[in-house]
Scaffold this active site. Sequence first.
Site, PDB file in Angstrom:
ATOM      1  N   GLU A 990      -0.305   1.958   4.050  1.00 22.59           N
ATOM      2  CA  GLU A 990       0.591   0.782   2.807  1.00 22.59           C
ATOM      3  C   GLU A 990       1.059  -0.534   3.808  1.00 22.59           C
ATOM      4  O   GLU A 990       1.086  -0.516   5.041  1.00 22.59           O
ATOM      5  CB  GLU A 990       1.839   1.736   2.231  1.00 22.59           C
ATOM      6  CG  GLU A 990       2.356   2.568   1.296  1.00 22.59           C
ATOM      7  CD  GLU A 990       0.997   2.107   0.308  1.00 22.59           C
ATOM      8  OE1 GLU A 990       1.739   1.343  -0.360  1.00 22.59           O
ATOM      9  OE2 GLU A 990      -0.106   3.328  -0.080  1.00 22.59           O
ATOM     10  N   SER A1008     -11.687  -0.062   1.694  1.00 20.13           N
ATOM     11  CA  SER A1008     -10.230   1.383   1.608  1.00 20.13           C
ATOM     12  C   SER A1008      -8.969   0.365   1.246  1.00 20.13           C
ATOM     13  O   SER A1008      -8.906  -0.521   0.472  1.00 20.13           O
ATOM     14  CB  SER A1008     -10.528   0.619   2.837  1.00 20.13           C
ATOM     15  OG  SER A1008      -9.867  -0.253   3.553  1.00 20.13           O
ATOM     16  N   HIS A1009      -8.043   1.483   0.430  1.00 23.50           N
ATOM     17  CA  HIS A1009      -6.800   1.666  -0.233  1.00 23.50           C
ATOM     18  C   HIS A1009      -6.042   0.146   0.755  1.00 23.50           C
ATOM     19  O   HIS A1009      -5.559  -0.641  -0.465  1.00 23.50           O
ATOM     20  CB  HIS A1009      -6.366   3.406   0.517  1.00 23.50           C
ATOM     21  CG  HIS A1009      -4.464   2.800  -0.029  1.00 23.50           C
ATOM     22  ND1 HIS A1009      -4.658   2.999  -1.068  1.00 23.50           N
ATOM     23  CD2 HIS A1009      -3.934   2.247   0.565  1.00 23.50           C
ATOM     24  CE1 HIS A1009      -3.191   3.519  -1.453  1.00 23.50           C
ATOM     25  NE2 HIS A1009      -2.438   2.871  -0.830  1.00 23.50           N
ATOM     26  N   VAL A1010      -6.078   0.059   2.167  1.00 22.04           N
ATOM     27  CA  VAL A1010      -5.640  -0.551   2.507  1.00 22.04           C
ATOM     28  C   VAL A1010      -5.344  -2.069   2.458  1.00 22.04           C
ATOM     29  O   VAL A1010      -5.365  -3.037   1.980  1.00 22.04           O
ATOM     30  CB  VAL A1010      -4.939  -0.822   4.232  1.00 22.04           C
ATOM     31  CG1 VAL A1010      -6.210  -1.281   5.269  1.00 22.04           C
ATOM     32  CG2 VAL A1010      -4.545  -1.408   4.400  1.00 22.04           C
TER      33      VAL A1010
END
Length: 1404
Positions: A990, A1008-1010
Site C-alpha cells: 500500500e 501491479s497492485h502498488v
Amino acid sequence: MGTNRPVSVFPKAVLATDTASELGGKFRLDGNTELQIDVRVPTPGSMSQVEIQILSILNNYKYLYLVTFFRNWLLPARRPEGTKVYKNQALRTPLVKSGSNSLLRIEIDDPAVQAIEFLIVDETQNKWFKNNGDNFLVKLPLKEKVIQTLSVPEDLVQIQAYLRWERNGKQMYSPEKEKARSVNSEEYEAARTDLLEEISRGMSMQDLRAKLTKKADTSKSKEPIHSEKKSKVPDDLVQVQAYLRWEKAGKPNYSKDQQLREFEEARKELQIELEKGISLDDIRKKIIKGEIRSNVSKQLEKKSYFTVERIQRKKRDLMQLLNKYISTPIEQKILSKPQSLSEIDFFAKAKEEQNGGAFLTKKKDKLGDKELLVLVTKPSGKTTVHLATDLKEPVTLHWALSKHTGQWLAPPPTSLPPGSVSLDTAAETIFSSCSSDDPPFKVQCLEIQIEDDNFVGMPFVLLSGGNWIKDNGSDFFVKFGGESKQVQKKDTGDGSGTAKALLDKIAEMESEAQKSFMHRFNIAADLTEEAKGAGELGLAGILVWMRFMATRQLIWNKNYNVKPREISRAQDRLTDLLQNVYEGHPQYRELLRMIMSTVGRGGEGDVGQRIRDEILVIQRKNECKGGMMEEWHQKLHNNTSPDDVVICQALIDYIKSDFDISVYWKTLNENGITKERLLSYDRAIHSEPNLRRDQKDGLLRDLGSYMRTLKAVHSGADLESAISNCMGYRSKGEGFMVGVKINPVSGLPSGFPELLQFVLKHVEDKNVEALLEGLLEARQDLRPLLSKPNDRLKDLLFLDIALDSTVRTAIERGYEELNTAKPEKIMYFITLLLENLALSSDNNEDLIYCLKGWNQAVGMSKSGDSQWALFAKSVLDRTRLALTSKAEWYQQLLQPSAEYLGSQLGVDQWAVNIFTEEIIRAGSAASLSSLLNRLDPVLRQTANLGSWQVISPVEAVGYVVVVDELLAVQNKSYGQPTILVAKSVKGEEEIPDGAVAVLTPDMPDVLSHVSVRARNSKVCFATCFDPNILAQLQAKEGKLLQLKPTSADVVYSEVNDGDVRSSSNLEEVGPSPTIALVKKQFGGRYAISSADFTSELVGAKSRNIAYLKGKVPAWVGIPTSVALPFGVFEKVLSDALNQGVAKKVQLLQKKLGEGESSVLREIRKTVLELAAPPQLVEELKKTMQTSGMPWPGDEGQKRWEQAWTAIKKVWASKWNERAYFSTRKVKLDHNFLCMAVLVQEIINADYAFVIHTTNPSSGDSSEIYAEVVKGLGETLVGAYPGRALSFVCKKSNLSSPQVLGYPSKPIGLFIRRSIIFRSDSNGEDLEGYAGAGLYDSVPMDEEEKVVVDYASDPLIIDSKFQQSILSSIARAGHAIEELYGSAQDIEGVVRDGKIYVVQTRPQM
C-alpha cells in the site's frame, strides 16, 4: 571531476638538513576517503621516495590508478610495477589494495626529476580526483643539498652529460633546446648530481675518471660503425625479440600497424645491444631458448605474429550443466537437540551469573572422560582465577605465576589460598569440594586472587591419584586477559536458523582446537558426520568455523609443537571425509567446495614432512642458516601454517627486487601479516632477511620449488599445485631427502593435459579472453568426473576449485581490457562468468537460463536485430535478480551461524558483520555484478530507455525520506508531504498516508497492485535505473524537493517550504461523504449460477464476467462461472456446527475494534476452522454440475476438503492486513464488507495478461497498454520479482503491437486442471476507491513454480507468433472497451493460441 578539501597540509618541500625527516600532506578526497602523501628525503646513495596512501573508511574504491606527470615531460626509467605510459606524456600506475586502503610507493633515482604532479582516477566509476581543480604537486628534496660540500671537475661532468644523452637514445634537440643545454641546464646539473652520488658512496676521483673515460672512449669508438651494424640485425632475431616484447606486454591483440611498429622497436632494442659491444652470437644465445624458438615458430606458422592462441571450445548443450536438487527449507529443520549440561557446565553457569557474564578467559580441557574448567575474572581490579574439575580423587594444583610465557615464578604470599605450600619457584594448593542445588553441581574447585598486574599468566599442572596431569605433555597455561577476544560474549539469541547443537560443541572445543592445525582439523573431522546429519546448516556451521580460522579470527597455534606431516595427515583425514560427503550428497556440493577451499589439500605423510626437510636443504645449499631464515625454519618445524605461503612469497619478491626489504614487507602486509604477527608465533620471527646477491639464483630456484610444497599442504585453490597433483609429478630430492612421487589421476579426458598446459602457459596473460576460455573448457571437461566415484576425487575437486579461483582473478585483471570494449565483448565476458558461476552452484537452473538469454542477446546483436539492446536489458535485469537470490540464500544460510558462533568464540564484530558479504565477494558473482553495472547504462542508452520508468506521472512536492522497504512503512502515516525513496518495492504494498511520491530502483510491474494504487491515489511513482541519480536523491534526505515527471523522465529540484501548498497531489484521497458500504444479507441460497448474478448477490467481478458471455467475439473465450453469494459466510458462521468458531471470531473482532490489529492473523486462522453445512455442499455441487463444471467431490472426499479450504481462505482474506488498513484509511466500515466467492474452472494457461485500454503511464486513450507473463497471472499481479513483457498498441492499428520491454521474471506458475475461488467483495470497484486486488483468489490446487526459459519461448523468439498473440490480446481489450463504452482493466489468459478473458472492471 572530484575536488577535495585539504584536511591538514604540511610543507610540500624543504631543504633537507635532517635525513630522517618526512614531508607530506593530507587531503580529503570525499566524505570517507583521505589521501596521504609522504616524501622521504634521500640519504647519500639512496633514492627519493614518494608514498601515496588512500585511506578509506568504507571499501568504496576498488580500482584506483595514479596518473603522474613530470616537469618538462621527463618520464623516468624507474617505474613501479604495472606502470604504463599514458598518452605519451604521463605514467599510469595502479595503486595496490590493502584492506579498504590503497598504497603506492614511487622511487625516483633520476636527479633531473625535481617534482611530480599527479591525479587519481577511480577506474570503476571513471571518477577523477584533483586538488581543488589542479593537479596534486609534490616537490622532491634536492639531492645536491645533501652533498653540497663535495665538488667534481667540470670535464667529468661534461663526459657524464654525454653518456646520459647517449643512454636516453641520443635525442635530436631543436635549436632552442640545443641552446638551452648550457652549463646551467637541468641535464647538465643532473650529470653533476650523478657523479656527486658516486663520490658520496666512497668512489675515489681517480677511479671515477677511469670509469668515465673508458665508457666515453668505448661509446665514441662505436659511432663510425653505427650504420654498418644496424644493417646486420637478422630478421629472425627481430622476430624473436618482438615475440618477447609481446609476451612481456601481456600478449595483447595488435593491429597490423601496431605489429609493424613492434618489429621496428624490437630491431632498435637489438641495435642498442650491438652498440654496447655485444656480438650477434651472444645475443642469439641470450634470447633464443628452446621454448621461445618453438613458440615463435608456432606463431609464424599461423601467420599471426601478435595474436593470442586460443583453444577450440566444444559445442555443448547448456542444459547438461543443470544441477537441481530439492533441499528442505531452512526454517523447517529441527537441528538443535537439548543438551544435558555437565556438573562443570552448571558450575560455569553459576559463576557466569555471579559475575554478570563477563570472563576475561574461559577455558575447558578434557582430562580423559573428565573435565577441567578455568575461568578468569577481574572484579574490583583483582585478577581472580576459578578452577573446577569433576575428577573424583583429591586434586592438588602445582602452580606458579609468569611475567612472560614459559616463566615459573613463586606466587607472592598475598596470592596464596589458605593451606597452600610455597616452593622455590611454585606453590601447591589442594582443591576443595564445591556444591550447589540450584544449579545442581558437585565438583572440586579452587579460587586464586592476584593483586599484582605485572603477571600475565599462570602455568600449572595437576596431581591426582599419584599421577601428574598435563596438557598433552605440556604445562597448562592460562593468560590473564590476553584471550578476552575469545571469551567476551554478547547475547547470542536462541541460535535459530543454525545447527545450534553443533555450534555449541564447536565453541566448547575451541580451546582444544587452538593448540594447532592438527587439533583443529581432527576435531572438524570428528564433527563431520554430525554436521552431515544436520544437513546444510550443519555444513554451514563447519564452513563458518573454518572461514573464521582461514581469516585469522581464531588462534592458530598455542603452546603446542606439531610436525608438518601431522598437520597434513589431519588435513588429509578431514578432506577425505568431505570427499565422501560430496560423493553421496550432491545437494551439499557447493558448501563442501567452500569448506575444502578453506582447509587446503593436505597429504598423507611425505608431503607434510617435506615442509620440514626441504627448508633444511635450502639453508644448507644456499648457506643461509642464521637470522631470519633460521627463525622461519624453527617456526616451520614447530607449527607450519598458511602464513608460511605468504612468507615464502615475500622472500621471493624480496630477492627478485634485488633485495629491496620494503618489497618483503609490502608482500607480507598486503596479505595481513604484520611485524606483530611475526612476533606472536610460538617460534617468533624477529629478524628481517639479510641475504647475499651471490645467493640470488639458487634461492629463487629452491624457494620456488618449496612454494609448491607449501601450497600443496595449505592452499585449496593454488592452480599449479592442483594441476601437478592431478597430472602427476616426481621430484628426486637431494641428500637425505627421498623426494616425493605423485601418480596421475586415471581416466582423464583425451587432450586434458594439453588443455591444462595451455592454461598454465597463459595464466598471467594481460589479455585474458583466451585464458578464460581455456579455464572454462577445462572445468567443463572435468565436470563429469566430479559426479562419479573416484579414489582421487578430492584431487579433482581441488583442481576444479583452483580453476574456478583463477577465473575470478583473471576477470579482475581483464577489467582494463573492457574499458573501451564494445557491448558485444562485455556480453561475451558475462557469458563466461555466468558459465563459471553455474559450474560452481548447486541449484543453477536460473543461471543457465540467464546464460542462454545472453547467448541469444549476443546473437541478436551480431545479426543486427534492432531489438537486441532491449532484449539484453531484460536478461541483465534477470541476471541481477538471480545474483540477488543467490546472495539472499547465502545470507539466510550462513549469517545466522556466523553471528551465533562468532559471538560464542569472541570473533571481532566487524568480521561477523561482513561474513556473508566477503563470501559473496570471493566468488564469481561479485565480478559478474561489476560487469552488469558497466553494461547497464550502455544498454539503456542503445535501447532509448533513459534513466527512469514513470509508472504514475504526477507532479509532487515533499520532503525526502529514505527507507529500505516500502512494505515496512505501508501502514505508517506521515505528518507532512513525503517523497519516499524505497530500495525495495515488491508490488503488493500500500502507499502510506502522507506519501506524495515513491521512487525506487526496484522494478514492479506497471500493472501491479502498488502501481495501480499510486495512479488511483494521484501519487508520483517511478523506477530509477541510474544508481548515480538514485544516490543523489538519497543524499537529499530531509530536503524539500519538487518532482516534475514526464512519461520517461523525472526532473527534480530543491524548493522552499511555501511551495508545498502548490503540490497537485496534497488533496486528501478517500471516499466522498456519499460513498459507503452497504451491508449485504443472505439471499436464501448457498450457490447460484451466472444467470442469477445481481448486485444484491455478487460483486462487480462476477457480474462483469456474466455480462461478457455471449457479447464478446466468438474467438474470445469466457470461462463458466458460479458463485457463493453475499451472506453465505455469515450464514455458515452462525450455523450450529460453528458456534465455537463464531464466539471466538466475535471476541477477536472486539479486540480488533479496540485497536489490536495484531489479532488479524488469529481471525484468519479461526475462519479456517469452519465446518461446511450439508446444505451448502449439496447446493454448490448441484449448481456446478448443472453449469457443466466438474464437482471436486467426484474425485474423493479429500478433493472436496481442498476446495472447502480454498473457499474459507477467500473469506478469511477479508482480514488480511493490507485490506483492513486500506478500508480504515478511507474510513469505510470494515464490518459492512461482505465477500462473495466467484467459482471458475482454471484454464491451464500458456500465458496470462492484464490490459489497460488507456495507457496508464501517459493517459493516452488512443493506445492500449498490456503486460504478459508465462503461465498464470499471479506472477503479474502478485509480489513476484522481475518484469513482464510489456507492449502498446494503437487502437487505429491493432495489428502492429510495439514491444516496450522483454520479460525478466524468472518464475512462471502452472497448475493442473482445477478450480479457482476468486474474491468478489462489495468493497471492490467503488467510485473513488479501488478495492480490487486487496483480497485473495485461491486455487484448489497449489501452483507449480517453474523456472522460465525465455530463450526457447516462441513469444520471444518467433516474431510471427509474437505479433499474432499480442495483436489478439489488444483486439480483445478493444472489443471489451467498446462493449462497456469506457476504459477497462482486463485480466485473461492464452491457451494454445486462444484468448480467454477471466475478469474485467473499469480502469481506475
